[in-house]
Enzyme design. Structure first.
Site, PDB file in Angstrom:
ATOM      1  N   CYS A  59       0.815  -1.226   0.000  1.00  0.00           N
ATOM      2  CA  CYS A  59       0.000   0.000   0.000  1.00  0.00           C
ATOM      3  C   CYS A  59       0.842   1.267   0.000  1.00  0.00           C
ATOM      4  CB  CYS A  59      -0.941   0.017   1.197  1.00  0.00           C
ATOM      5  SG  CYS A  59      -2.178  -1.272   1.074  1.00  0.00           S
ATOM      6  N   HIS A  78      -3.885   6.935   1.341  1.00  0.00           N
ATOM      7  CA  HIS A  78      -4.094   5.617   0.746  1.00  0.00           C
ATOM      8  C   HIS A  78      -5.475   5.125   1.169  1.00  0.00           C
ATOM      9  CE1 HIS A  78      -4.056   1.454  -0.067  1.00  0.00           C
ATOM     10  NE2 HIS A  78      -3.965   1.120   1.210  1.00  0.00           N
ATOM     11  N   ASN A 115      -9.899  -1.099  -1.835  1.00  0.00           N
ATOM     12  CA  ASN A 115      -8.473  -0.818  -1.622  1.00  0.00           C
ATOM     13  C   ASN A 115      -7.693  -1.382  -2.811  1.00  0.00           C
ATOM     14  OD1 ASN A 115      -5.786  -0.864  -0.878  1.00  0.00           O
ATOM     15  ND2 ASN A 115      -6.142  -1.698   1.171  1.00  0.00           N
TER      16      ASN A 115
HETATM   17  N1  ACO Z   1     -18.552 -10.064   6.209  1.00  0.00           N
HETATM   18  C1  ACO Z   1     -19.187 -10.347   7.365  1.00  0.00           C
HETATM   19  N2  ACO Z   1     -18.538 -10.599   8.511  1.00  0.00           N
HETATM   20  C2  ACO Z   1     -17.194 -10.551   8.494  1.00  0.00           C
HETATM   21  C3  ACO Z   1     -16.474 -10.270   7.327  1.00  0.00           C
HETATM   22  C4  ACO Z   1     -17.212 -10.005   6.153  1.00  0.00           C
HETATM   23  N3  ACO Z   1     -16.612  -9.708   4.979  1.00  0.00           N
HETATM   24  N4  ACO Z   1     -15.164 -10.286   7.612  1.00  0.00           N
HETATM   25  C5  ACO Z   1     -15.046 -10.582   8.919  1.00  0.00           C
HETATM   26  N5  ACO Z   1     -16.289 -10.762   9.456  1.00  0.00           N
HETATM   27  C6  ACO Z   1     -16.619 -11.050  10.846  1.00  0.00           C
HETATM   28  C7  ACO Z   1     -15.495 -11.709  11.585  1.00  0.00           C
HETATM   29  O1  ACO Z   1     -15.476 -13.088  11.392  1.00  0.00           O
HETATM   30  C8  ACO Z   1     -15.789 -11.307  13.028  1.00  0.00           C
HETATM   31  O2  ACO Z   1     -16.791 -12.172  13.527  1.00  0.00           O
HETATM   32  P1  ACO Z   1     -16.776 -12.620  15.086  1.00  0.00           P
HETATM   33  O3  ACO Z   1     -16.906 -11.352  15.861  1.00  0.00           O
HETATM   34  O4  ACO Z   1     -17.947 -13.511  15.166  1.00  0.00           O
HETATM   35  O5  ACO Z   1     -15.450 -13.294  15.280  1.00  0.00           O
HETATM   36  C9  ACO Z   1     -16.411  -9.913  12.900  1.00  0.00           C
HETATM   37  O6  ACO Z   1     -16.871  -9.823  11.541  1.00  0.00           O
HETATM   38  C10 ACO Z   1     -15.455  -8.790  13.202  1.00  0.00           C
HETATM   39  O7  ACO Z   1     -14.247  -9.007  12.431  1.00  0.00           O
HETATM   40  P2  ACO Z   1     -13.021  -8.059  12.591  1.00  0.00           P
HETATM   41  O8  ACO Z   1     -11.914  -8.575  11.728  1.00  0.00           O
HETATM   42  O9  ACO Z   1     -12.730  -7.837  14.049  1.00  0.00           O
HETATM   43  O10 ACO Z   1     -13.595  -6.702  11.957  1.00  0.00           O
HETATM   44  P3  ACO Z   1     -13.003  -5.239  12.011  1.00  0.00           P
HETATM   45  O11 ACO Z   1     -13.983  -4.336  12.645  1.00  0.00           O
HETATM   46  O12 ACO Z   1     -11.602  -5.214  12.539  1.00  0.00           O
HETATM   47  O13 ACO Z   1     -12.955  -4.839  10.477  1.00  0.00           O
HETATM   48  C11 ACO Z   1     -11.329  -4.592   8.715  1.00  0.00           C
HETATM   49  C12 ACO Z   1     -12.119  -5.556   9.613  1.00  0.00           C
HETATM   50  C13 ACO Z   1     -12.313  -3.826   7.870  1.00  0.00           C
HETATM   51  C14 ACO Z   1     -10.415  -5.422   7.855  1.00  0.00           C
HETATM   52  C15 ACO Z   1     -10.518  -3.572   9.566  1.00  0.00           C
HETATM   53  O14 ACO Z   1      -9.864  -4.258  10.610  1.00  0.00           O
HETATM   54  C16 ACO Z   1      -9.502  -2.802   8.781  1.00  0.00           C
HETATM   55  O15 ACO Z   1      -9.846  -2.008   7.918  1.00  0.00           O
HETATM   56  N6  ACO Z   1      -8.211  -2.942   9.069  1.00  0.00           N
HETATM   57  C17 ACO Z   1      -7.141  -2.147   8.442  1.00  0.00           C
HETATM   58  C18 ACO Z   1      -6.924  -2.455   6.990  1.00  0.00           C
HETATM   59  C19 ACO Z   1      -5.721  -1.707   6.470  1.00  0.00           C
HETATM   60  O16 ACO Z   1      -5.470  -0.547   6.812  1.00  0.00           O
HETATM   61  N7  ACO Z   1      -4.875  -2.345   5.657  1.00  0.00           N
HETATM   62  C20 ACO Z   1      -3.633  -1.696   5.246  1.00  0.00           C
HETATM   63  C21 ACO Z   1      -3.484  -1.601   3.824  1.00  0.00           C
HETATM   64  S1  ACO Z   1      -3.665  -3.136   2.967  1.00  0.00           S
HETATM   65  C22 ACO Z   1      -2.095  -3.591   2.312  1.00  0.00           C
HETATM   66  O17 ACO Z   1      -1.082  -3.047   2.643  1.00  0.00           O
HETATM   67  C23 ACO Z   1      -2.035  -4.761   1.403  1.00  0.00           C
END
Ligand code: ACO
Length: 335
Positions: free
Chosen positions: A114, A262, A292
């Protein structure tokens, strides 16, 4: 000593729109969850065989070169940032040199996920500042969709990423108070595996593993992300590196005209916006439309903002990225 400035911008995204409802037919997810957590409504996916990371990059590059008002053979150097190259090797830089039929200039591949475009701009900036090159083509392009786990197992990652490409031409600027003022790069490899794709890689003996073992439960062929951990690091590092860039130029957050973060997650962008006291029209977001697109996200967003007339001569434009590695960085531009 010179500065470098962005003289041409272009982007390309595939036509194929994939909505959150489309994804919910493939895995246990839903529009509400995706929009609430990420802000994403839809993304673009390449239809198999229609494009590659390189061909999308080439399409974006042609527009950027045209808008820069130069000919392809005025390009002195190519820098290509991606985490999704067409081949394991060679990287896509040389494929762009071939496809655009540019003379045999150097072509460099950047592997910083990223932060890839920010790293690529920083490298190009140094070559121009030193006087070595006059015009550099910088591309960020990603084809994620062919490599994602489109089952419920991969839903935490696969709903986030989209395909696309953006490109910029960096050119020599004699006025050192304009153009790219400074760039700031960082890494913290202790978190490398928190956002990673482990295979294919020589560490995984990948050829042998794929051909002989072929374990259907092996998830190391798909991207892995510890989402909450990445999120917490992202908000801290984004802020730090924007402040670092401003301080290095004796500038304050109130001097920012436009921030292009980003496009990792709309919630991250909103957090940064609040922290820096910026209005909605001072932060450009398009993650809603494209998801993304990793190394492509900043050049796509920058091109759209420029096309919409949001960037005027003299504006202070800040680019900032955080991602896998972890790596992060910022670019401070006096447009
Ligand atoms: N649909 C429905 N439910 C989902 C999905 C989905 N697509 N994905 C995960 N869940 C569920 C999980 O299983 C979990 O269920 P549980 O509570 O029963 O265990 C629940 O939703 C919460 O999951 P989390 O992973 O804790 O969700 P979070 O609120 O953290 O959101 C996300 C996830 C959107 C990925 C967030 O953490 C995020 O944006 N992180 C940063 C991403 C980022 O900045 N990346 C950097 C750049 S990428 C690169 O460099 C390649």
């Amino acid at each position: 000593m010179y500065n470098s400035k962005i003289t041409g911008l272009g982007f390309f995204v595939p036509e194929n729109v994939v909505t959150n409802d489309d994804l919910s037919k493939l895995m246990d997810t839903n529009d509400e969850w995706i929009q609430e957590r990420t802000g994403i409504k839809e993304r673009r996916h390449v239809v198999y065989g229609e494009d590659t990371t390189t061909t999308m990059g080439v399409k974006a590059a042609k527009i950027a070169i045209d808008r820069a008002g130069i000919k392809k053979d005025d390009i002195d150097f190519i820098i290509f940032a991606t985490l999704s190259p067409d081949y394991y090797f060679p990287g896509p830089g040389v494929l762009v040199q071939r496809d655009l039929d540019i003379k045999t200039v150097g072509a460099l591949d950047v592997r910083n996920q990223c932060s890839g475009f920010v790293y690529a701009i920083s490298v190009g900036d140094q070559y121009i500042k030193s006087g070595m090159y006059k015009n550099i083509l910088v591309i960020g392009s990603e084809l994620h969709s062919h490599g994602l786990d489109m089952t419920t197992r991969g839903r935490g990652v696969s709903v986030i990423f989209g395909d696309g490409a953006g490109a910029a031409v960096l050119s020599r600027e004699k006025d050192t108070s304009r153009g790219i003022l400074s760039t700031h790069l960082h890494s913290e490899g202790q978190h490398a595996e928190e956002l990673s794709l482990i295979a294919p890689g020589m560490g995984k003996r990948w050829v042998n593993d794929i051909i002989k073992d072929n374990d259907p439960n092996d998830e190391s062929y798909f991207p892995y992300m510890n989402g909450q951990f990445v999120f917490k690091n992202a908000v801290v590092r984004f802020s730090e590196v924007i402040m670092e860039g401003l301080s290095a130029n004796n500038l304050k957050p109130t001097d920012i005209d436009l921030l292009i973060p980003h496009q990792a997650n709309l919630r991250i962008s909103q957090f940064i916006q609040k922290q820096f006291g910026l209005r909605d029209d001072q932060v450009y977001n398009n993650i809603m439309k494209y998801g993304n697109t990793t190394a492509a996200s900043i050049p796509i967003a920058l091109t759209e903002a420029w096309e919409q007339g949001m960037i005027k001569s003299g504006d202070l434009v800040v680019l900032a990225a955080f991602g896998s590695g972890f790596t992060w960085g910022s670019v401070i531009i006096r447009w």
